[in-house]
Design an enzyme around this catalytic site. Structure first.
Site, PDB file in Angstrom:
ATOM      1  N   ASP A   8       8.299  -6.737  -0.840  1.00 42.10           N
ATOM      2  CA  ASP A   8       9.498  -7.307  -1.477  1.00 42.10           C
ATOM      3  C   ASP A   8      10.374  -7.389  -0.336  1.00 42.10           C
ATOM      4  OD1 ASP A   8      10.173  -4.711  -0.558  1.00 42.10           O
ATOM      5  OD2 ASP A   8      10.781  -4.089  -2.854  1.00 42.10           O
ATOM      6  N   HIS A   9      11.971  -7.362  -0.558  1.00 38.50           N
ATOM      7  CA  HIS A   9      12.714  -7.829   0.389  1.00 38.50           C
ATOM      8  C   HIS A   9      12.685  -6.610   1.608  1.00 38.50           C
ATOM      9  CE1 HIS A   9      14.215  -5.745  -3.099  1.00 38.50           C
ATOM     10  NE2 HIS A   9      15.311  -5.003  -2.361  1.00 38.50           N
ATOM     11  N   CYS A  63       6.461  -2.297   0.379  1.00 35.14           N
ATOM     12  CA  CYS A  63       8.062  -2.311  -0.070  1.00 35.14           C
ATOM     13  C   CYS A  63       8.766  -1.122   0.711  1.00 35.14           C
ATOM     14  CB  CYS A  63       7.943  -1.942  -1.791  1.00 35.14           C
ATOM     15  SG  CYS A  63       7.558  -0.244  -2.246  1.00 35.14           S
ATOM     16  N   GLY A  64      10.007  -0.568  -0.193  1.00 34.32           N
ATOM     17  CA  GLY A  64      10.661   0.184   0.641  1.00 34.32           C
ATOM     18  C   GLY A  64       9.816   1.575   0.961  1.00 34.32           C
ATOM     19  N   THR A  65       9.374   2.294  -0.043  1.00 37.20           N
ATOM     20  CA  THR A  65       8.679   3.426   0.040  1.00 37.20           C
ATOM     21  C   THR A  65       7.244   3.185   0.038  1.00 37.20           C
ATOM     22  OG1 THR A  65       8.593   3.719  -2.210  1.00 37.20           O
ATOM     23  CG2 THR A  65      10.608   4.629  -0.954  1.00 37.20           C
ATOM     24  N   GLY A  66       6.829   1.964  -0.509  1.00 31.38           N
ATOM     25  CA  GLY A  66       5.214   1.848  -0.503  1.00 31.38           C
ATOM     26  C   GLY A  66       4.918   2.424  -2.122  1.00 31.38           C
ATOM     27  N   ILE A  67       5.744   2.968  -2.690  1.00 35.52           N
ATOM     28  CA  ILE A  67       5.391   3.819  -3.856  1.00 35.52           C
ATOM     29  C   ILE A  67       5.308   2.818  -5.093  1.00 35.52           C
ATOM     30  CG2 ILE A  67       5.968   5.373  -5.923  1.00 35.52           C
ATOM     31  CD1 ILE A  67       7.475   6.988  -3.462  1.00 35.52           C
ATOM     32  N   GLY A  68       6.399   1.943  -5.279  1.00 31.82           N
ATOM     33  CA  GLY A  68       6.385   1.240  -6.472  1.00 31.82           C
ATOM     34  C   GLY A  68       5.198   0.093  -6.137  1.00 31.82           C
ATOM     35  N   HIS A  96     -13.887   6.836   2.199  1.00 29.03           N
ATOM     36  CA  HIS A  96     -14.217   7.853   1.027  1.00 29.03           C
ATOM     37  C   HIS A  96     -13.766   7.007  -0.361  1.00 29.03           C
ATOM     38  CE1 HIS A  96     -14.211  11.968   2.875  1.00 29.03           C
ATOM     39  NE2 HIS A  96     -15.172  10.971   3.547  1.00 29.03           N
ATOM     40  N   ARG A 130     -22.327   9.360  -1.140  1.00 22.74           N
ATOM     41  CA  ARG A 130     -21.863  10.426  -2.232  1.00 22.74           C
ATOM     42  C   ARG A 130     -20.472   9.712  -2.866  1.00 22.74           C
ATOM     43  NH1 ARG A 130     -20.102  13.011   2.447  1.00 22.74           N
ATOM     44  NH2 ARG A 130     -18.120  13.898   2.128  1.00 22.74           N
ATOM     45  N   HIS A 131     -19.703   8.873  -1.986  1.00 23.71           N
ATOM     46  CA  HIS A 131     -18.543   8.585  -2.364  1.00 23.71           C
ATOM     47  C   HIS A 131     -18.756   7.332  -3.311  1.00 23.71           C
ATOM     48  CE1 HIS A 131     -16.826  11.117   0.433  1.00 23.71           C
ATOM     49  NE2 HIS A 131     -17.612  10.521   1.641  1.00 23.71           N
TER      50      HIS A 131
HETATM   51  C1  RB5 Z   1      13.940  -1.693  -3.391  1.00 24.26           C
HETATM   52  O1  RB5 Z   1      15.314  -1.188  -3.197  1.00 24.26           O
HETATM   53  C2  RB5 Z   1      13.023  -0.496  -3.587  1.00 24.26           C
HETATM   54  O2  RB5 Z   1      13.362   0.238  -4.694  1.00 24.26           O
HETATM   55  C3  RB5 Z   1      11.367  -0.999  -3.269  1.00 24.26           C
HETATM   56  O3  RB5 Z   1      11.246  -1.619  -1.983  1.00 24.26           O
HETATM   57  C4  RB5 Z   1      10.626   0.336  -3.300  1.00 24.26           C
HETATM   58  O4  RB5 Z   1      10.876   1.370  -2.577  1.00 24.26           O
HETATM   59  C5  RB5 Z   1       9.981   0.748  -4.926  1.00 24.26           C
HETATM   60  O5  RB5 Z   1       9.433   1.521  -4.817  1.00 24.26           O
END
Ligand code: RB5
Length: 143
Positions: A8-9, A63-68, A96, A130-131
Site C-alpha cells: 500500500d502507500h 504495508c505499514g505494520t505488515g499486519i493488515g 517449517h 515432519r513439517h
Molecule cells: C495505513 O495507514 C496502514 O494502516 C497500513 O499500511 C497497515 O499498517 C495496516 O495494517
C-alpha cells in the site's frame, strides 16, 4: 525467480528498495504505484492471485505494520503469508511453514533489516519431513 510484489502507500518506498536491491529476480509489481492513500487488501489479493496461479513463484507484500496486508494475503486460498520482523522468523517461515508470501512492515523495521530478511527468506528452502504434514493440515483448514 519470479516474485509478485505488492504494497500500500505506506510500503511503497520499501517495495521500490527491494525491487532495486534484488535486481537479479523478476518482479511482477501489482502496485500500488503512487503515494496516494489506498487499501492494502486490494494489493494483497493481486499478489496472492499471482502466486496461487503459478505466475509468480513467491510473493512479497508490504504495508505499514505488515499486519493488515498479511491478514489479507492469508485469505487467498493457497497463500501462506508470514509476517517477519527478523532473519530467524524469515528462515523458519520457509523451513517449517513453507511460506509462499513474505509480509513486511515498513513502519516497523528499518530498510536494511528488511533487505536482510528478504535475502534470507528468498534463499531458504522448505525442509519438508515432519513439517510437511502440518502444512498440509493448514491447507485442509481452507477446504
Ligand atoms: C495505513 O495507514 C496502514 O494502516 C497500513 O499500511 C497497515 O499498517 C495496516 O495494517
Amino acid at each position: 525467480m519470479k516474485i509478485a510484489i505488492a504494497s500500500d502507500h505506506a510500503g511503497l518506498r520499501l517495495k521500490n528498495i527491494l525491487k532495486k536491491h534484488f535486481a537479479e529476480h523478476e518482479f511482477i509489481d501489482v502496485g500500488t504505484h503512487t503515494e496516494d492513500s489506498c487499501d492494502y487488501p486490494d494489493y494483497a489479493l493481486l499478489a496472492g492471485e499471482k502466486v496461487v496461479s503459478g505466475e509468480a513463484e513467491k510473493g512479497i507484500v508490504i504495508c505499514g505494520t505488515g499486519i493488515g496486508i498479511s491478514i489479507a494475503a492469508n485469505k487467498v486460498k493457497g497463500i501462506r503469508a508470514a509476517l517477519c520482523f527478523n532473519e530467524f522468523m524469515a528462515e523458519m517461515s520457509r523451513k517449517h511453514n513453507d511460506a509462499n508470501v513474505l509480509a513486511l512492515g515498513a513502519r516497523v523495521i528499518g530498510e536494511d533489516l528488511a533487505v536482510r530478511i528478504a535475502e534470507v527468506w528468498l534463499k531458504t528452502e522448505f525442509e519438508g519431513g515432519r513439517h510437511e504434514k502440518r502444512v498440509i493440515k493448514i491447507g485442509k483448514i481452507e477446504s
